[in-house]
Design a protein around this motif. Structure first.
Motif, PDB file in Angstrom:
ATOM      1  N   ASP A 165       9.708   9.581  -5.677  1.00 16.56           N
ATOM      2  CA  ASP A 165      10.766   8.640  -6.037  1.00 16.56           C
ATOM      3  C   ASP A 165      12.044   9.001  -5.291  1.00 16.56           C
ATOM      4  O   ASP A 165      12.358  10.177  -5.099  1.00 16.56           O
ATOM      5  CB  ASP A 165      11.020   8.648  -7.552  1.00 16.56           C
ATOM      6  N   TYR A 166      12.737   8.002  -4.838  1.00 14.23           N
ATOM      7  CA  TYR A 166      14.039   8.222  -4.203  1.00 14.23           C
ATOM      8  C   TYR A 166      14.910   6.998  -4.461  1.00 14.23           C
ATOM      9  O   TYR A 166      14.412   5.919  -4.800  1.00 14.23           O
ATOM     10  CB  TYR A 166      13.889   8.518  -2.704  1.00 14.23           C
ATOM     11  N   PHE A 167      16.213   7.217  -4.303  1.00  7.51           N
ATOM     12  CA  PHE A 167      17.177   6.196  -4.687  1.00  7.51           C
ATOM     13  C   PHE A 167      18.165   5.940  -3.557  1.00  7.51           C
ATOM     14  O   PHE A 167      18.325   6.778  -2.655  1.00  7.51           O
ATOM     15  CB  PHE A 167      17.938   6.652  -5.945  1.00  7.51           C
ATOM     16  N   ASN A 190      16.277  10.586  10.986  1.00  9.15           N
ATOM     17  CA  ASN A 190      16.916  10.811   9.691  1.00  9.15           C
ATOM     18  C   ASN A 190      17.619   9.517   9.286  1.00  9.15           C
ATOM     19  O   ASN A 190      18.299   8.886  10.100  1.00  9.15           O
ATOM     20  CB  ASN A 190      17.943  11.933   9.796  1.00  9.15           C
ATOM     21  N   VAL A 191      17.450   9.140   8.032  1.00  8.47           N
ATOM     22  CA  VAL A 191      18.004   7.862   7.577  1.00  8.47           C
ATOM     23  C   VAL A 191      18.644   7.995   6.202  1.00  8.47           C
ATOM     24  O   VAL A 191      18.304   8.886   5.417  1.00  8.47           O
ATOM     25  CB  VAL A 191      16.910   6.768   7.508  1.00  8.47           C
ATOM     26  N   VAL A 192      19.569   7.084   5.926  1.00  7.52           N
ATOM     27  CA  VAL A 192      20.086   6.890   4.572  1.00  7.52           C
ATOM     28  C   VAL A 192      19.315   5.723   3.963  1.00  7.52           C
ATOM     29  O   VAL A 192      19.221   4.649   4.578  1.00  7.52           O
ATOM     30  CB  VAL A 192      21.591   6.550   4.574  1.00  7.52           C
ATOM     31  N   TYR A 193      18.754   5.932   2.776  1.00 12.76           N
ATOM     32  CA  TYR A 193      18.137   4.796   2.093  1.00 12.76           C
ATOM     33  C   TYR A 193      19.253   3.948   1.490  1.00 12.76           C
ATOM     34  O   TYR A 193      20.051   4.422   0.679  1.00 12.76           O
ATOM     35  CB  TYR A 193      17.162   5.251   1.015  1.00 12.76           C
ATOM     36  N   MET A 194      19.306   2.671   1.895  1.00 11.71           N
ATOM     37  CA  MET A 194      20.404   1.785   1.509  1.00 11.71           C
ATOM     38  C   MET A 194      20.094   0.973   0.251  1.00 11.71           C
ATOM     39  O   MET A 194      20.974   0.332  -0.317  1.00 11.71           O
ATOM     40  CB  MET A 194      20.711   0.830   2.658  1.00 11.71           C
ATOM     41  N   GLY A 195      18.835   0.989  -0.182  1.00  9.24           N
ATOM     42  CA  GLY A 195      18.401   0.125  -1.273  1.00  9.24           C
ATOM     43  C   GLY A 195      17.794  -1.158  -0.724  1.00  9.24           C
ATOM     44  O   GLY A 195      17.941  -1.496   0.454  1.00  9.24           O
ATOM     45  N   ASN A 196      17.078  -1.877  -1.570  1.00  8.81           N
ATOM     46  CA  ASN A 196      16.465  -3.160  -1.199  1.00  8.81           C
ATOM     47  C   ASN A 196      15.562  -3.032   0.020  1.00  8.81           C
ATOM     48  O   ASN A 196      15.460  -3.962   0.839  1.00  8.81           O
ATOM     49  CB  ASN A 196      17.544  -4.225  -0.947  1.00  8.81           C
ATOM     50  N   GLY A 197      14.931  -1.866   0.168  1.00 10.12           N
ATOM     51  CA  GLY A 197      13.975  -1.683   1.248  1.00 10.12           C
ATOM     52  C   GLY A 197      14.580  -1.488   2.618  1.00 10.12           C
ATOM     53  O   GLY A 197      13.869  -1.576   3.626  1.00 10.12           O
ATOM     54  N   LEU A 198      15.877  -1.185   2.698  1.00 12.01           N
ATOM     55  CA  LEU A 198      16.558  -1.018   3.982  1.00 12.01           C
ATOM     56  C   LEU A 198      16.974   0.432   4.199  1.00 12.01           C
ATOM     57  O   LEU A 198      17.286   1.153   3.238  1.00 12.01           O
ATOM     58  CB  LEU A 198      17.782  -1.924   4.063  1.00 12.01           C
TER      59      LEU A 198
END
Length: 254
Positions: A165-167, A190-198
């Motif tokens: 799980d990640y947020f 390396n990425v930042v999870y932005m939400g809404n699958g982005l």
């Protein structure tokens, strides 16, 4: 699941006591529905993490919209008014420069900067910490900034754990195991999870998972049959430690 002061709480209980943005509300729902236990000493500590997660995604958007470019360590560059560029590609804060001024300049005068994706993630986190703690505390805590890959100040204290799980606001990693040897810089992103699958990756932009994988797959060696993929891990700053600094009235008490 969420615990406040060692007691499990429900979403209606939290929603009735917190002023939540839609972004924060969505994270709270994900945490409540997770099998993992997220424990906080108080409602304020939970609220700090939610707000900082939002600040992380906002900082990622700002970096994406700046003119800062992707560059390998060999070609790293920075505004010489605030940073020295060292032989290994690291960016070191110049003496007498306020950390807040130097970090903000990356987002304001991005065309003068070039760095690789891990450095971009640390820059995003520093910007978010500044927004969360205020410039005065930030300048006190992060006086000797040194930007190079995953080098970071001890007060940021990043924690990487294997998880399913990640947020939004988490730092994730897309691995590209069959990268072409001629483009080793694309062995992963390396990425930042932005939400809404982005996801935001410096040098790639904001894309869905399939877009990130497609971008990395274009740098595989000829004949490769293994696709790039998202690792089941997340990197997060030590929110609890950072929250403690908000309880100090002024840097003189630290």
């Amino acid at each position: 699941m969420i615990q406040i002061n060692n007691r499990y709480v429900t979403f209606p209980q939290l929603e009735s006591q917190m002023m939540l943005s839609e972004f924060e509300r969505n994270i709270l729902l994900q945490m409540i529905n997770s099998q993992a236990i997220y424990s906080y000493s108080s409602m304020n500590e939970l609220n700090f993490e939610l707000q900082m997660r939002q600040n992380i995604t906002e900082a990622a958007k700002l970096l994406n919209n700046s003119d800062a470019s992707f560059a390998t360590f060999r070609y790293s560059r920075a505004n010489p008014r605030y940073w020295s560029t060292e032989s290994n590609g690291a960016l070191r804060l110049l003496p007498g420069v306020k950390p807040s001024v130097a970090i903000n300049d990356i987002f304001i005068n991005g065309s003068e900067y070039g760095f690789e994706c891990a450095t971009g993630m640390v820059i995003v986190l520093y910007k978010a910490v500044m927004q969360s703690l205020g410039e005065e505390r930030f300048n006190y805590l992060f006086q000797n900034l040194y930007l190079w890959a995953w080098q970071y100040d001890k007060d940021l204290n990043l924690i990487t754990t294997r998880r399913f799980d990640y947020f939004p606001g988490d730092i994730l990693y897309f691995d590209n195991p069959d990268v072409d040897p001629s483009t080793p810089q694309w062995q992963g992103e390396n990425v930042v999870y932005m939400g809404n699958g982005l996801y935001f990756g410096h040098g790639v932009g904001i894309k869905p998972r399939e877009g990130m994988i497609e971008e990395l797959n274009s740098f595989r060696y000829p004949g490769s049959m293994r696709s790039a993929f998202l690792l089941e891990q997340a990197t997060r700053p030590d929110y609890k430690k950072l929250y403690q600094y908000t309880l100090m009235y002024s840097p003189q008490y630290m």
